[in-house]
Motif scaffolding. Sequence first.
Motif, PDB file in Angstrom:
ATOM      1  N   PHE A 488       1.056  -1.076   0.082  1.00 44.29           N
ATOM      2  CA  PHE A 488       0.055  -0.096  -0.093  1.00 44.29           C
ATOM      3  C   PHE A 488       0.864   1.323   0.050  1.00 44.29           C
ATOM      4  CE2 PHE A 488      -2.260  -3.586   1.796  1.00 44.29           C
ATOM      5  CZ  PHE A 488      -3.679  -3.371   1.073  1.00 44.29           C
ATOM      6  N   ALA A 489       1.265   1.792  -1.147  1.00 39.50           N
ATOM      7  CA  ALA A 489       2.314   2.527  -1.352  1.00 39.50           C
ATOM      8  C   ALA A 489       2.004   4.190  -1.300  1.00 39.50           C
ATOM      9  CB  ALA A 489       2.901   2.340  -2.715  1.00 39.50           C
ATOM     10  N   LEU A 526      -2.601  -9.495  -2.951  1.00 39.39           N
ATOM     11  CA  LEU A 526      -3.875  -9.283  -2.692  1.00 39.39           C
ATOM     12  C   LEU A 526      -4.279  -8.201  -3.495  1.00 39.39           C
ATOM     13  CD1 LEU A 526      -6.237  -9.970  -0.665  1.00 39.39           C
ATOM     14  CD2 LEU A 526      -5.612  -8.063   0.640  1.00 39.39           C
ATOM     15  N   VAL A 527      -4.800  -8.523  -4.740  1.00 40.83           N
ATOM     16  CA  VAL A 527      -5.566  -7.496  -5.724  1.00 40.83           C
ATOM     17  C   VAL A 527      -6.731  -7.002  -4.971  1.00 40.83           C
ATOM     18  CG1 VAL A 527      -4.293  -8.494  -7.653  1.00 40.83           C
ATOM     19  CG2 VAL A 527      -6.779  -8.882  -7.209  1.00 40.83           C
ATOM     20  N   SER A 528      -7.117  -5.872  -5.500  1.00 41.17           N
ATOM     21  CA  SER A 528      -8.436  -5.186  -4.878  1.00 41.17           C
ATOM     22  C   SER A 528      -9.796  -6.159  -5.063  1.00 41.17           C
ATOM     23  CB  SER A 528      -8.688  -3.749  -5.565  1.00 41.17           C
ATOM     24  OG  SER A 528      -9.119  -4.214  -6.959  1.00 41.17           O
ATOM     25  N   ALA A 564      -5.738   1.359  -7.417  1.00 41.45           N
ATOM     26  CA  ALA A 564      -5.530  -0.108  -7.114  1.00 41.45           C
ATOM     27  C   ALA A 564      -4.812  -0.753  -8.217  1.00 41.45           C
ATOM     28  CB  ALA A 564      -6.796  -0.916  -6.725  1.00 41.45           C
ATOM     29  N   ASP A 565      -4.189  -2.060  -7.826  1.00 46.73           N
ATOM     30  CA  ASP A 565      -3.846  -2.803  -8.778  1.00 46.73           C
ATOM     31  C   ASP A 565      -2.811  -2.380  -9.735  1.00 46.73           C
ATOM     32  OD1 ASP A 565      -5.560  -4.549  -7.473  1.00 46.73           O
ATOM     33  OD2 ASP A 565      -7.189  -4.233  -8.866  1.00 46.73           O
ATOM     34  N   LEU A 566      -1.650  -2.059  -9.503  1.00 50.18           N
ATOM     35  CA  LEU A 566      -0.432  -1.554 -10.066  1.00 50.18           C
ATOM     36  C   LEU A 566       0.403  -2.930 -10.149  1.00 50.18           C
ATOM     37  CD1 LEU A 566       0.294   1.944  -8.974  1.00 50.18           C
ATOM     38  CD2 LEU A 566      -0.915   1.478 -10.923  1.00 50.18           C
ATOM     39  N   MET A 567       0.171  -3.798 -11.107  1.00 53.72           N
ATOM     40  CA  MET A 567       0.740  -5.223 -10.984  1.00 53.72           C
ATOM     41  C   MET A 567       2.001  -5.170 -11.223  1.00 53.72           C
ATOM     42  SD  MET A 567      -2.108  -6.435 -10.174  1.00 53.72           S
ATOM     43  CE  MET A 567      -1.954  -8.196 -10.337  1.00 53.72           C
ATOM     44  N   ALA A 568       2.847  -5.853 -10.559  1.00 52.56           N
ATOM     45  CA  ALA A 568       4.345  -6.258 -10.607  1.00 52.56           C
ATOM     46  C   ALA A 568       4.483  -7.728 -10.771  1.00 52.56           C
ATOM     47  CB  ALA A 568       5.072  -5.654  -9.611  1.00 52.56           C
ATOM     48  N   THR A 569       5.757  -7.815 -11.176  1.00 53.00           N
ATOM     49  CA  THR A 569       6.151  -9.498 -11.332  1.00 53.00           C
ATOM     50  C   THR A 569       6.280 -10.004  -9.910  1.00 53.00           C
ATOM     51  OG1 THR A 569       8.562  -8.855 -11.471  1.00 53.00           O
ATOM     52  CG2 THR A 569       7.145  -9.196 -13.419  1.00 53.00           C
ATOM     53  N   ASN A 570       6.464  -9.353  -8.945  1.00 54.15           N
ATOM     54  CA  ASN A 570       6.693  -9.934  -7.660  1.00 54.15           C
ATOM     55  C   ASN A 570       5.686  -9.407  -6.492  1.00 54.15           C
ATOM     56  OD1 ASN A 570       7.686  -7.474  -7.424  1.00 54.15           O
ATOM     57  ND2 ASN A 570       9.610  -7.811  -6.060  1.00 54.15           N
ATOM     58  N   GLY A 571       4.562  -8.842  -7.072  1.00 55.42           N
ATOM     59  CA  GLY A 571       3.610  -8.291  -5.950  1.00 55.42           C
ATOM     60  C   GLY A 571       2.586  -7.297  -6.875  1.00 55.42           C
ATOM     61  N   VAL A 572       2.084  -6.491  -5.835  1.00 52.77           N
ATOM     62  CA  VAL A 572       1.062  -5.505  -6.427  1.00 52.77           C
ATOM     63  C   VAL A 572       1.192  -4.344  -5.616  1.00 52.77           C
ATOM     64  CG1 VAL A 572      -0.661  -6.683  -4.967  1.00 52.77           C
ATOM     65  CG2 VAL A 572      -1.329  -5.238  -7.085  1.00 52.77           C
ATOM     66  N   VAL A 573       1.171  -3.155  -6.219  1.00 48.97           N
ATOM     67  CA  VAL A 573       1.093  -1.862  -5.500  1.00 48.97           C
ATOM     68  C   VAL A 573      -0.424  -1.269  -5.660  1.00 48.97           C
ATOM     69  CG1 VAL A 573       1.950   0.493  -5.812  1.00 48.97           C
ATOM     70  CG2 VAL A 573       3.433  -1.673  -6.311  1.00 48.97           C
ATOM     71  N   HIS A 574      -0.855  -0.757  -4.468  1.00 49.11           N
ATOM     72  CA  HIS A 574      -2.024   0.091  -4.352  1.00 49.11           C
ATOM     73  C   HIS A 574      -1.635   1.512  -3.601  1.00 49.11           C
ATOM     74  CE1 HIS A 574      -4.329  -3.702  -4.786  1.00 49.11           C
ATOM     75  NE2 HIS A 574      -3.770  -4.091  -3.986  1.00 49.11           N
ATOM     76  N   ASP A 616      -9.624   1.668 -13.220  1.00 55.34           N
ATOM     77  CA  ASP A 616      -8.681   1.417 -14.292  1.00 55.34           C
ATOM     78  C   ASP A 616      -9.032   1.846 -15.485  1.00 55.34           C
ATOM     79  OD1 ASP A 616      -6.523   0.035 -12.851  1.00 55.34           O
ATOM     80  OD2 ASP A 616      -8.418  -0.998 -12.349  1.00 55.34           O
ATOM     81  N   LEU A 617      -9.283   3.329 -15.861  1.00 57.36           N
ATOM     82  CA  LEU A 617      -9.380   3.952 -17.017  1.00 57.36           C
ATOM     83  C   LEU A 617      -8.521   3.213 -18.102  1.00 57.36           C
ATOM     84  CD1 LEU A 617      -9.951   7.682 -16.124  1.00 57.36           C
ATOM     85  CD2 LEU A 617     -11.523   5.783 -15.955  1.00 57.36           C
ATOM     86  N   PHE A 618      -9.245   3.117 -19.344  1.00 58.92           N
ATOM     87  CA  PHE A 618      -8.891   2.244 -20.420  1.00 58.92           C
ATOM     88  C   PHE A 618      -7.463   2.987 -20.729  1.00 58.92           C
ATOM     89  CE2 PHE A 618      -8.424   0.269 -24.592  1.00 58.92           C
ATOM     90  CZ  PHE A 618      -8.052  -0.846 -24.072  1.00 58.92           C
TER      91      PHE A 618
END
Length: 634
Positions: A488-489, A526-528, A564-574, A616-618
């Motif tokens: 949770f950044a 843990l994604v949103s 939410a859900d800035l995806m990374a190879t080793n986790g996720v950033v919110h 997550d706007l396109f």
Amino acid sequence: MQQVKDTGKKYFTNCKQWYHRKICGKPTVIVYECCPGYEKISGEKGCPAALPLVNIFNTLSVVGATTTHMYTERALLREEIEGPGSFTFFAPSNQAWAALPAEILDALVSNVNIELLNALHYHMVNRRLTSEELKHGSVITSMYQDLTVHINHYKNGIITVNCARLIKPDQHATNGIVHVIDRVITATSSNLQTLIEIEDDLETLRTAMAAAGFTTMLEGEDQYTIFAPTNEAFRKIPEETLKRILGDPVALKDLLNYHILKHIHCAESIVSGTPMETLQGTVLEVGCDGEQMTLNGKAIVSQKDKLGTNGVIHYINELLIPDSAKTLLELAEGSTVSTATKLFVGAGLSSRLTGSEALTMLAPVNEAFRGSPTMTPDLRKLLTNHILRDQLSSKSLYHGQELETLGGLKLRVFVYRNNLCIENSCIAAHDKVGRFASMFTVDKVLVPPMGTIMDVLKADNRFSQLVGAIQTAGMTELLNQQGVLTFFAPTDTAFREMPQAELNRLLRNSQQLSAVLRLHMVAGMLVSGGISSHIRMPSLQGEKLELNKRNYTAHVNKVPVVEADLMATNGVVHAVNSIIKSLPPKVDREQADGPSTQMRSAASFRVDSRSFRNDDLFQKVLKSHSSRAMKNSQ
């Protein structure tokens, strides 16, 4: 009795709330009638006076079947039904006789009484049968040339004889019993296959049935209900689609089986929408709207109750195509993913969506998009990564599984108590399984991971102060290494909200800074979509974080997640706009949830299509997708 408003149609019931006071969607009123064989006495409640039994001939008049009473005398049947014996008489009501076409009625009553006598004998059985003894699916020999009548006693209490409903059952007589029915019944000696063969309007269906090898089944003794598409129904289907299905034995068999139900389901047995399993294995909702019979809510039944010796046919003017006979493109059309469908076609993926390749498409719902996205190379690549190699079922997915896309990426599966997610996108509806491919409807546009958590933070200008703090605390390696973390950044806004003196002290104390940052991190992914109400999980610092979702926004220790859900190879950033602080002590009400306890079969997850936000706007997805790729290449 329940009487349908503004009609004379009545249904016997012993419960005023039966079918919620509605028949075929129309409101009913409760009316009271004396039970068979009883009458009212002035000044007393109910119908306490028992009437003396009379013979069947006189009973016909007592129960109001006066037209049948008249025709029995004209056909010289009176002596038989006044005399000794024990009979069951299915007596058409006055309205039933009036509904007969004039030419048929004239033929019955003008042919020296023979045809009329034969018709009336077909309504009789040579023994007494109460409604309780009329068993579902039974076949009973009539008194006309031993031809049979078909009895169905449905779970909703409706009883039919040759699809005519018993509207006044169990009218006892000295020499038998009378059941008043709502139509004149006719004998049938043809099976379903013969009925289809002699009907010109079912020529295309007849050809399809023969090609699929259904002839033997339709000539057999098992009972079926067929919703038979007319020639017109087939003509409404695009020629290319129809040609493909008719030329594919598996799809053709599925198509035809989707129109067939086990057992006889007469139109009069339907009083509300009822799901019924087809021979194909999926369900049709058979219902009614007033006098019209409906399929899946549509009034497409043009003719009802064509009875055969082994079933009944209802004609329909629209072909029902099951998902199992459809291409991916056909699965997506007319659903909640029309925007995604247009984009897939615009990306040049039509051949994939209409071919025979085993694939699974991740189709975002329309709400996942805003505006009208313009096709670009980045968008085309992103859409390619929404199509998975192999035809999959969501029920077979498991936590930690990797799925390969047409674009060559590996997407991760996350199973939570309340959701099943592929990267940041969670499944929002049941699978649609087509002939060769499947479609998963998902709640967001998928964002493939483009680097480690540290890479994600460095590529986003909102986290410049956080990146510096991580380096000061000596945590860069933690956020670059293999493993899985949820972070949770805090954004630069979060740091600006802190008093400057407090921030300076924190940045000078690497140990304290590390503890603060670790309070923002959780082991596991843990994604949103996996956050429900009242989840408590230990942070890397040791204290528990309280996670919940309010108004579709995730909160951690009461701090809202702004993206939410800035995806990374080793986790996720919110992203959060405030520094997360410890909650005051309280009684531990920990719920065992979160990634550490969620690795289970996806078969038992419950989909909540409202559990997502459209943050997550396109366009933002494409922008971040492109910028991260550029940053990593540098």
